[in-house]
Design a protein around this motif. Structure first.
Motif, PDB file in Angstrom:
ATOM      1  N   TYR A 163      11.082  -8.164 -45.777  1.00 16.85           N
ATOM      2  CA  TYR A 163      12.531  -8.435 -45.405  1.00 16.85           C
ATOM      3  C   TYR A 163      13.608  -7.532 -46.228  1.00 16.85           C
ATOM      4  O   TYR A 163      14.305  -7.092 -45.541  1.00 16.85           O
ATOM      5  N   LEU A 164      13.061  -7.015 -47.408  1.00 18.17           N
ATOM      6  CA  LEU A 164      13.801  -6.355 -48.135  1.00 18.17           C
ATOM      7  C   LEU A 164      14.206  -4.825 -47.583  1.00 18.17           C
ATOM      8  O   LEU A 164      15.337  -4.166 -47.331  1.00 18.17           O
ATOM      9  N   GLU A 165      12.829  -4.235 -46.883  1.00 21.12           N
ATOM     10  CA  GLU A 165      13.160  -3.113 -46.168  1.00 21.12           C
ATOM     11  C   GLU A 165      13.943  -2.998 -45.160  1.00 21.12           C
ATOM     12  O   GLU A 165      14.549  -1.817 -44.791  1.00 21.12           O
ATOM     13  N   THR A 166      13.954  -4.122 -44.478  1.00 22.02           N
ATOM     14  CA  THR A 166      14.909  -4.223 -43.191  1.00 22.02           C
ATOM     15  C   THR A 166      16.410  -4.378 -43.677  1.00 22.02           C
ATOM     16  O   THR A 166      17.332  -3.642 -42.970  1.00 22.02           O
ATOM     17  N   LEU A 167      16.599  -5.058 -44.928  1.00 21.42           N
ATOM     18  CA  LEU A 167      17.885  -5.140 -45.133  1.00 21.42           C
ATOM     19  C   LEU A 167      18.592  -3.987 -45.906  1.00 21.42           C
ATOM     20  O   LEU A 167      19.655  -3.662 -45.812  1.00 21.42           O
ATOM     21  N   TYR A 168      17.765  -3.303 -46.427  1.00 19.43           N
ATOM     22  CA  TYR A 168      17.878  -2.186 -47.387  1.00 19.43           C
ATOM     23  C   TYR A 168      17.237  -0.908 -47.063  1.00 19.43           C
ATOM     24  O   TYR A 168      16.177  -0.761 -47.722  1.00 19.43           O
ATOM     25  N   PRO A 169      17.469  -0.290 -45.834  1.00 18.43           N
ATOM     26  CA  PRO A 169      16.354   0.661 -45.635  1.00 18.43           C
ATOM     27  C   PRO A 169      16.451   1.960 -46.235  1.00 18.43           C
ATOM     28  O   PRO A 169      15.358   2.883 -46.225  1.00 18.43           O
ATOM     29  N   GLU A 170      17.343   2.216 -47.089  1.00 25.10           N
ATOM     30  CA  GLU A 170      17.236   3.205 -48.116  1.00 25.10           C
ATOM     31  C   GLU A 170      17.479   2.932 -49.270  1.00 25.10           C
ATOM     32  O   GLU A 170      17.923   2.131 -49.995  1.00 25.10           O
ATOM     33  N   PRO A 171      16.280   3.517 -50.305  1.00 22.10           N
ATOM     34  CA  PRO A 171      15.480   4.690 -49.916  1.00 22.10           C
ATOM     35  C   PRO A 171      14.612   4.031 -48.970  1.00 22.10           C
ATOM     36  O   PRO A 171      13.951   2.980 -49.216  1.00 22.10           O
ATOM     37  N   ASN A 172      14.025   4.726 -48.012  1.00 28.40           N
ATOM     38  CA  ASN A 172      12.696   4.385 -46.928  1.00 28.40           C
ATOM     39  C   ASN A 172      11.557   4.281 -47.936  1.00 28.40           C
ATOM     40  O   ASN A 172      11.127   5.301 -48.574  1.00 28.40           O
ATOM     41  N   LEU A 173      10.818   3.120 -48.240  1.00 29.10           N
ATOM     42  CA  LEU A 173       9.739   2.994 -48.686  1.00 29.10           C
ATOM     43  C   LEU A 173       8.377   2.597 -47.734  1.00 29.10           C
ATOM     44  O   LEU A 173       7.231   2.700 -48.222  1.00 29.10           O
ATOM     45  N   ILE A 174       8.769   2.266 -46.573  1.00 27.80           N
ATOM     46  CA  ILE A 174       7.773   2.064 -45.360  1.00 27.80           C
ATOM     47  C   ILE A 174       7.986   2.978 -44.468  1.00 27.80           C
ATOM     48  O   ILE A 174       8.964   2.942 -43.825  1.00 27.80           O
ATOM     49  N   PRO A 175       7.015   3.837 -44.166  1.00 25.14           N
ATOM     50  CA  PRO A 175       7.331   5.035 -43.334  1.00 25.14           C
ATOM     51  C   PRO A 175       7.374   4.391 -42.021  1.00 25.14           C
ATOM     52  O   PRO A 175       7.124   3.220 -41.515  1.00 25.14           O
ATOM     53  N   THR A 176       8.151   5.211 -41.231  1.00 25.66           N
ATOM     54  CA  THR A 176       8.437   4.790 -39.578  1.00 25.66           C
ATOM     55  C   THR A 176       7.419   5.473 -38.765  1.00 25.66           C
ATOM     56  O   THR A 176       7.416   5.031 -37.723  1.00 25.66           O
ATOM     57  N   GLU A 177       6.904   6.645 -39.138  1.00 26.05           N
ATOM     58  CA  GLU A 177       5.849   7.175 -38.253  1.00 26.05           C
ATOM     59  C   GLU A 177       4.839   6.494 -37.986  1.00 26.05           C
ATOM     60  O   GLU A 177       4.239   5.658 -39.089  1.00 26.05           O
ATOM     61  N   ALA A 178       4.129   6.292 -36.791  1.00 24.74           N
ATOM     62  CA  ALA A 178       3.033   5.135 -36.672  1.00 24.74           C
ATOM     63  C   ALA A 178       2.146   5.236 -37.557  1.00 24.74           C
ATOM     64  O   ALA A 178       1.526   4.185 -38.122  1.00 24.74           O
ATOM     65  N   LYS A 179       1.285   6.515 -37.755  1.00 30.72           N
ATOM     66  CA  LYS A 179      -0.022   6.495 -38.435  1.00 30.72           C
ATOM     67  C   LYS A 179       0.411   6.198 -40.006  1.00 30.72           C
ATOM     68  O   LYS A 179      -0.329   5.416 -40.802  1.00 30.72           O
ATOM     69  N   ALA A 180       1.554   6.654 -40.496  1.00 29.52           N
ATOM     70  CA  ALA A 180       1.772   6.482 -41.879  1.00 29.52           C
ATOM     71  C   ALA A 180       2.241   5.177 -42.176  1.00 29.52           C
ATOM     72  O   ALA A 180       1.865   4.691 -43.288  1.00 29.52           O
ATOM     73  N   ARG A 181       2.851   4.690 -41.199  1.00 30.75           N
ATOM     74  CA  ARG A 181       3.093   3.075 -41.210  1.00 30.75           C
ATOM     75  C   ARG A 181       1.961   2.117 -41.197  1.00 30.75           C
ATOM     76  O   ARG A 181       1.958   1.290 -42.140  1.00 30.75           O
ATOM     77  N   ALA A 182       1.160   2.502 -40.466  1.00 33.60           N
ATOM     78  CA  ALA A 182      -0.199   1.782 -40.404  1.00 33.60           C
ATOM     79  C   ALA A 182      -0.880   1.991 -41.661  1.00 33.60           C
ATOM     80  O   ALA A 182      -1.572   0.987 -42.163  1.00 33.60           O
TER      81      ALA A 182
END
Length: 221
Positions: A68-87
């Motif tokens: 929830y926090l990552e969606t509201l506050y995307p910066e600094p990015n703490l959950i990778p967006t690239e598929a393998k890294a995110r997984a």
């Protein structure tokens, strides 16, 4: 934004690290193990902590909160967006919350939570067995997957580091220090994380409770 929970829960600590790294203003209110009142009960109908209240929205579970926090506050990015890294970030979060906590919880609960907070005898034999038979394999795993960069994913801090470090800090409160000879990368990584301003701030806030745990046979919530 109100976070309900108690230090030194690794799940609460994970969210505290996340909030501090994001620079989000919040208030921490004690909750869990029979305290927290009606507002906490509404936010967490099954008494699970941490729970977050943000205006008219509430959610419990540390993983749900950080997403929830990552969606509201995307910066600094703490959950990778690239598929393998995110997984892999999701995997390390799950590993920390279930596999690592399943072992660490046996140790911390029986040596600290039961006698200090709940005023009941812990199963020290179960704690000793978990430390002896289960923990080494988990530490060996983390040691083996840590890259030369010192971070678990993408050569930078992510949810993976925050999630895995949180229960390891609990173990440091009730187990002998990790051996830098057998787990050099793991020791360097954890020590490096502890020096980050956000981590250091959270750990400093919980220091009085940790000191009390070392000196007082029982603690009042």
């Amino acid at each position: 934004m109100i976070l309900y929970g108690m230090r030194p829960s690794p799940f609460v600590r994970k969210v505290l690290f996340y909030l501090e790294e994001k620079g989000i203003d919040f208030e921490l209110r004690p909750a869990g193990l029979g305290i927290g009142g009606e507002e906490f009960a509404k936010a967490s109908p099954f008494g699970k902590f941490p729970a977050l209240v943000d205006g008219d929205f509430s959610i419990s579970d540390s993983s749900a909160i950080v997403h929830y926090l990552e969606t509201l506050y995307p910066e600094p990015n703490l959950i990778p967006t690239e598929a393998k890294a995110r997984a892999r970030a999701v995997w390390f979060d799950e590993f920390a919350d279930t596999v690592l906590f399943a072992t660490g919880g046996k140790i911390f609960f029986n040596r600290i939570v039961a006698p200090k907070f709940m005023k009941i005898s812990g199963d020290l034999a179960a704690a000793d067995a978990a430390e002896r038979n289960e923990l080494p394999r988990l530490l060996d795993y983390i040691e083996g997957v840590l890259p030369d960069s010192g971070f678990l994913i993408e050569d930078r801090l992510t949810l993976a580091d925050i999630a895995v470090a949180s229960p390891l800090i609990n173990l440091a409160y009730c187990c002998p220090p990790m051996d830098s000879a057998t787990h050099p990368r793991l020791c360097r990584w954890l020590n490096m994380l502890k020096t980050r301003p956000a981590f250091a701030s959270v750990l400093e806030e919980e220091r009085p409770l940790i000191e009390a745990m070392a000196t007082q046979p029982e603690l009042v919530l």
